[in-house]
Design a protein around this motif. Structure first.
Motif, PDB file in Angstrom:
ATOM      1  N   THR A   3      -7.872  -7.006  -4.441  1.00  0.00           N
ATOM      2  CA  THR A   3      -6.522  -7.483  -4.137  1.00  0.00           C
ATOM      3  C   THR A   3      -6.530  -8.968  -3.796  1.00  0.00           C
ATOM      4  N   VAL A  53      -1.401  -1.104  -4.078  1.00  0.00           N
ATOM      5  CA  VAL A  53      -2.564  -0.250  -3.855  1.00  0.00           C
ATOM      6  C   VAL A  53      -2.068   1.181  -3.684  1.00  0.00           C
ATOM      7  N   VAL A  85     -11.834  -2.799  -1.915  1.00  0.00           N
ATOM      8  CA  VAL A  85     -10.439  -2.894  -2.354  1.00  0.00           C
ATOM      9  C   VAL A  85      -9.898  -4.291  -2.066  1.00  0.00           C
ATOM     10  N   ARG A  86     -10.194  -4.823  -0.882  1.00  0.00           N
ATOM     11  CA  ARG A  86      -9.738  -6.175  -0.551  1.00  0.00           C
ATOM     12  C   ARG A  86     -10.334  -7.215  -1.500  1.00  0.00           C
ATOM     13  N   ILE A 116     -11.279   2.347  -7.325  1.00  0.00           N
ATOM     14  CA  ILE A 116     -12.464   2.268  -6.480  1.00  0.00           C
ATOM     15  C   ILE A 116     -12.495   3.526  -5.620  1.00  0.00           C
ATOM     16  N   THR A 161       0.859  -1.187   0.000  1.00  0.00           N
ATOM     17  CA  THR A 161       0.000   0.000   0.000  1.00  0.00           C
ATOM     18  C   THR A 161       0.891   1.232   0.000  1.00  0.00           C
ATOM     19  N   LEU A 217     -15.450   0.911   1.441  1.00  0.00           N
ATOM     20  CA  LEU A 217     -14.311   1.132   0.551  1.00  0.00           C
ATOM     21  C   LEU A 217     -13.222   0.084   0.757  1.00  0.00           C
ATOM     22  N   ASP A 218     -12.828  -0.146   1.981  1.00  0.00           N
ATOM     23  CA  ASP A 218     -11.737  -1.086   2.238  1.00  0.00           C
ATOM     24  C   ASP A 218     -12.108  -2.512   1.843  1.00  0.00           C
ATOM     25  N   CYS A 249      -6.140   1.572  -7.510  1.00  0.00           N
ATOM     26  CA  CYS A 249      -6.253   2.902  -6.902  1.00  0.00           C
ATOM     27  C   CYS A 249      -7.414   2.890  -5.911  1.00  0.00           C
ATOM     28  N   ARG A 250      -7.087   3.125  -4.664  1.00  0.00           N
ATOM     29  CA  ARG A 250      -8.099   3.261  -3.607  1.00  0.00           C
ATOM     30  C   ARG A 250      -8.240   4.749  -3.319  1.00  0.00           C
ATOM     31  N   ASN A 284      -9.276   7.790  -1.547  1.00  0.00           N
ATOM     32  CA  ASN A 284      -9.790   8.141  -0.229  1.00  0.00           C
ATOM     33  C   ASN A 284     -10.756   9.309  -0.308  1.00  0.00           C
ATOM     34  N   THR A 311      -3.139   4.963  -2.610  1.00  0.00           N
ATOM     35  CA  THR A 311      -4.192   5.676  -1.888  1.00  0.00           C
ATOM     36  C   THR A 311      -3.637   6.972  -1.323  1.00  0.00           C
TER      37      THR A 311
END
Length: 254
Positions: free
Chosen positions: A190, A52, A186-187, A118, A15, A182-183, A97-98, A100, A54
């Motif tokens: 990944t 990732v 993303v998980r 995301i 990350t 959101l998390d 791309c996460r 925030n 962020t």
């Protein structure tokens, strides 16, 4: 001097976090240099399977640092935006791309260089360059490879702010989700990506970039050769063996 970008590696995922919230993670010379260094380190680390990208604060990236742009000699340039965009675009490892939060101008260039994007459904976006009398020049290279041409023309030329739902509709984002999801979203990506063979993922990324421009019959010929090569490769044979033996392939992080 405090770094403006941080990197953490866990379970095969690096990350990389933009951490300059005081100026909304603007693309200053220092931030670009730190981002370049951490991306290179993640790419060189064999333990890293997925990257990732962020940020911290309510804004993912606000684009160019306008204070520096008024005084281009204010900071030494050791890494450039084209270098960073190219590294992300050509990365053999998938980049997620996460977001925030909100992205503007050059920040959207980072988003579109990534393989997946995301964002929280509250995020907004704008190509604000023309309203400053400048042009979305460098970022147009990745943006025009992701975004619907009509939408790109509309938002490049008007500078209008648009929301996350529209960003999904025009191809800028994969998904827009409630902030508290959101998390997990993303998980979701990944977790699937680390199950793919590292060589297979790198080759598939390259295929997605290059194959659309290849003539149909030539594309089939090349892909037939590639398919045969991958089935007989060490990675392909390990994947087939793992499937038959009902176990994870050796490349899946423990």
């Amino acid at each position: 001097m405090t770094e403006l970008v941080h990197r953490n590696v866990e379970d095969g995922v690096a990350t990389v976090t933009l951490d300059s919230p005081r100026n909304r993670n603007a693309l200053s010379a220092r931030l670009l240099a730190d981002l370049d260094a951490h991306l290179r380190a993640a790419l060189a680390d064999d333990a890293v399977r997925v990257i990732v990208l962020t940020g911290t604060g309510p804004v993912f990236c606000s684009g160019a640092d306008l204070k520096e742009q008024r005084d281009p000699d204010s900071a030494p340039v050791t890494a450039s935006m084209p270098d960073v965009l190219t590294m992300i675009w050509e990365s053999p490892k998938p980049v997620v791309c996460r977001l925030n939060g909100t992205a503007r101008a050059g920040g959207i260039g980072l988003v579109t260089a990534c393989d997946f994007a995301i964002a929280p459904d509250t995020a907004t976006f704008a190509f604000s360059e023309v309203r400053l009398g400048v042009v979305p020049a460098m970022i147009a290279v990745p943006v025009l490879r992701r975004v619907n041409p009509r939408a790109a023309a509309e938002y490049f030329m008007t500078g209008e702010v648009f929301d996350a739902a529209k960003a999904v509709e025009i191809g800028l984002l994969n998904r827009a989700v409630p902030e508290d999801e959101l998390d997990s979203a993303v998980r979701h990506y990944t977790g699937m990506l680390v199950k793919g063979g590292p060589e297979a993922l790198a080759i598939t990324k390259n295929l997605l970039r290059e194959l659309p421009g290849v003539e149909f019959a030539e594309g089939l010929r090349r892909m037939a050769d590639l398919s045969a090569e991958r089935f007989t490769s060490a990675e392909g044979q390990e994947g087939i063996a793992a499937f038959m033996e009902k176990r994870p392939p050796r490349w899946v992080p423990c």
